[in-house]
Design a protein around this motif. Structure first.
Motif, PDB file in Angstrom:
ATOM      1  N   PRO A 101     -38.627  11.063  12.774  1.00  0.00           N
ATOM      2  CA  PRO A 101     -39.159  11.083  14.148  1.00  0.00           C
ATOM      3  C   PRO A 101     -40.628  10.713  14.256  1.00  0.00           C
ATOM      4  CG  PRO A 101     -37.842  13.041  13.708  1.00  0.00           C
ATOM      5  CD  PRO A 101     -38.030  12.347  12.394  1.00  0.00           C
ATOM      6  N   GLU A 102     -41.385  10.865  13.166  1.00  0.00           N
ATOM      7  CA  GLU A 102     -42.800  10.506  13.256  1.00  0.00           C
ATOM      8  C   GLU A 102     -42.986   8.989  13.397  1.00  0.00           C
ATOM      9  OE1 GLU A 102     -42.107  10.982   8.705  1.00  0.00           O
ATOM     10  OE2 GLU A 102     -41.265  11.678  10.606  1.00  0.00           O
ATOM     11  N   PHE A 103     -41.987   8.223  12.936  1.00  0.00           N
ATOM     12  CA  PHE A 103     -42.036   6.768  13.103  1.00  0.00           C
ATOM     13  C   PHE A 103     -41.405   6.334  14.428  1.00  0.00           C
ATOM     14  CE2 PHE A 103     -42.571   6.934   8.505  1.00  0.00           C
ATOM     15  CZ  PHE A 103     -43.544   5.965   8.301  1.00  0.00           C
ATOM     16  N   PHE A 104     -40.237   6.890  14.721  1.00  0.00           N
ATOM     17  CA  PHE A 104     -39.499   6.499  15.921  1.00  0.00           C
ATOM     18  C   PHE A 104     -39.048   7.754  16.677  1.00  0.00           C
ATOM     19  CE2 PHE A 104     -38.780   2.994  12.878  1.00  0.00           C
ATOM     20  CZ  PHE A 104     -39.357   1.952  13.601  1.00  0.00           C
ATOM     21  N   PRO A 105     -39.947   8.342  17.493  1.00  0.00           N
ATOM     22  CA  PRO A 105     -39.605   9.560  18.250  1.00  0.00           C
ATOM     23  C   PRO A 105     -38.373   9.331  19.131  1.00  0.00           C
ATOM     24  CG  PRO A 105     -41.947   9.066  18.401  1.00  0.00           C
ATOM     25  CD  PRO A 105     -41.311   7.881  17.758  1.00  0.00           C
ATOM     26  N   GLY A 106     -37.493  10.320  19.142  1.00  0.00           N
ATOM     27  CA  GLY A 106     -36.245  10.196  19.877  1.00  0.00           C
ATOM     28  C   GLY A 106     -36.406  10.008  21.363  1.00  0.00           C
ATOM     29  N   ASP A 107     -37.540  10.465  21.924  1.00  0.00           N
ATOM     30  CA  ASP A 107     -37.740  10.311  23.362  1.00  0.00           C
ATOM     31  C   ASP A 107     -38.241   8.920  23.739  1.00  0.00           C
ATOM     32  OD1 ASP A 107     -40.200  10.646  22.134  1.00  0.00           O
ATOM     33  OD2 ASP A 107     -41.053  11.826  23.770  1.00  0.00           O
ATOM     34  N   ARG A 108     -38.535   8.107  22.730  1.00  0.00           N
ATOM     35  CA  ARG A 108     -39.025   6.752  23.003  1.00  0.00           C
ATOM     36  C   ARG A 108     -38.130   5.659  22.422  1.00  0.00           C
ATOM     37  NH1 ARG A 108     -44.805   6.490  20.629  1.00  0.00           N
ATOM     38  NH2 ARG A 108     -44.550   4.312  21.285  1.00  0.00           N
ATOM     39  N   TYR A 109     -37.349   6.016  21.403  1.00  0.00           N
ATOM     40  CA  TYR A 109     -36.528   5.018  20.723  1.00  0.00           C
ATOM     41  C   TYR A 109     -35.087   5.494  20.600  1.00  0.00           C
ATOM     42  CZ  TYR A 109     -41.031   3.082  19.239  1.00  0.00           C
ATOM     43  OH  TYR A 109     -42.302   2.564  19.207  1.00  0.00           O
ATOM     44  N   GLU A 110     -34.148   4.557  20.828  1.00  0.00           N
ATOM     45  CA  GLU A 110     -32.738   4.845  20.620  1.00  0.00           C
ATOM     46  C   GLU A 110     -32.377   4.369  19.218  1.00  0.00           C
ATOM     47  OE1 GLU A 110     -29.240   5.877  20.416  1.00  0.00           O
ATOM     48  OE2 GLU A 110     -29.148   3.704  20.615  1.00  0.00           O
ATOM     49  N   MET A 111     -31.801   5.269  18.404  1.00  0.00           N
ATOM     50  CA  MET A 111     -31.631   5.001  16.989  1.00  0.00           C
ATOM     51  C   MET A 111     -30.849   3.716  16.690  1.00  0.00           C
ATOM     52  SD  MET A 111     -30.037   7.383  13.967  1.00  0.00           S
ATOM     53  CE  MET A 111     -31.073   8.759  14.392  1.00  0.00           C
ATOM     54  N   SER A 112     -29.783   3.472  17.450  1.00  0.00           N
ATOM     55  CA  SER A 112     -28.970   2.284  17.175  1.00  0.00           C
ATOM     56  C   SER A 112     -29.768   1.008  17.425  1.00  0.00           C
ATOM     57  CB  SER A 112     -27.712   2.287  18.051  1.00  0.00           C
ATOM     58  OG  SER A 112     -28.039   2.194  19.425  1.00  0.00           O
ATOM     59  N   GLN A 113     -30.673   1.030  18.418  1.00  0.00           N
ATOM     60  CA  GLN A 113     -31.492  -0.141  18.697  1.00  0.00           C
ATOM     61  C   GLN A 113     -32.515  -0.372  17.585  1.00  0.00           C
ATOM     62  OE1 GLN A 113     -33.070   0.632  22.602  1.00  0.00           O
ATOM     63  NE2 GLN A 113     -31.133   0.169  23.627  1.00  0.00           N
ATOM     64  N   VAL A 114     -33.064   0.714  17.062  1.00  0.00           N
ATOM     65  CA  VAL A 114     -33.988   0.603  15.934  1.00  0.00           C
ATOM     66  C   VAL A 114     -33.265  -0.003  14.734  1.00  0.00           C
ATOM     67  CG1 VAL A 114     -35.402   1.878  14.274  1.00  0.00           C
ATOM     68  CG2 VAL A 114     -35.427   2.523  16.690  1.00  0.00           C
ATOM     69  N   GLN A 115     -32.073   0.521  14.445  1.00  0.00           N
ATOM     70  CA  GLN A 115     -31.298   0.012  13.324  1.00  0.00           C
ATOM     71  C   GLN A 115     -30.972  -1.468  13.504  1.00  0.00           C
ATOM     72  OE1 GLN A 115     -30.638   1.160  10.476  1.00  0.00           O
ATOM     73  NE2 GLN A 115     -30.089   3.305  10.450  1.00  0.00           N
TER      74      GLN A 115
END
Length: 217
Positions: free
Chosen positions: A167-181
């Motif tokens: 979460p320190e790289f991609f906080p859940g309130d700003r990033y959707e995990m599948s889109q990051v992947q």
């Protein structure tokens, strides 16, 4: 239906229900009471199938990684080339990780070390081996550069698979995990490719976009 078959079906339903709750709220915050309530059963019945929450969490992880491995092997065998294989895997994992709470893996590591060990074995064993196999295939097919240091690239790819769980790289309130992947995988794939591979990626992505547009039309 035989008693053993009923029991197996009940276990599968519990595992899938627990996974749904874990992916939404994280593992730590979900109680056995909440899982039982979601199932419409008593906690006593839940404990007939699982000794405690730790066993349930471990079984959920085992069930999940087995499903991923089965599908990845299917794509490996059915895809016409290395790029199609990787894109098919990406589409599946995009759905699998959609809306997943990134604290899940941190919860496993901190509170359920047996389950975390299953996950790490999956990543360090099956996933790493699968990355190597896809790299070799793509190089043989002339779709990936032939001067790739596979030991470096494969390990780097493994780590980028894990970074979205931090979460320190991609906080859940700003990033959707599948889109990051998806973004990380596409950058990885384009970085590997020869001109032939680049053109093939573009063709597959265009076809995928057209298919998704047709479904929503």
């Amino acid at each position: 239906m035989e008693k053993a078959e009923k029991s197996a079906l009940a276990v599968t339903r519990i595992l899938e229900t627990a996974f749904t709750l874990f992916r939404q709220y994280g593992v730590r915050l979900v109680t056995m009471d909440e899982i039982a309530a979601r199932m419409g059963m008593s906690k006593k019945t839940l404990y007939l199938h699982f000794a405690d929450k730790d066993e349930l969490v471990t079984r959920v992880v085992q069930h999940s990684v087995q499903g991923i491995q089965d599908l990845c092997l299917t794509y490996q065998q059915s895809a016409g080339d290395a790029i199609e294989e990787l894109l098919q895997t990406m589409r599946y994992l995009e759905g699998f990780f959609r809306n997943m709470n990134p604290v899940v893996i941190m919860d496993l590591q901190k509170y359920h070390p047996k389950a975390y060990a299953v996950f790490r074995e999956h990543m360090d064993g099956f996933v790493l081996k699968n990355i190597y196999a896809n790299l070799k295939r793509g190089m043989t097919e002339g779709l990936y550069r032939d001067n790739i240091r596979m030991d470096i690239v494969a390990k780097a790819r493994l780590e980028t698979c894990m970074i979205c769980f931090r979460p320190e790289f991609f906080p859940g309130d700003r990033y959707e995990m599948s889109q990051v992947q998806q973004e990380l995988r596409l950058n990885f794939l384009f970085g590997l490719s020869t001109l032939k591979g680049y053109k093939l990626i573009q063709r597959y992505l265009k076809k995928q976009t057209a298919s998704e547009t047709a479904k929503t039309a």
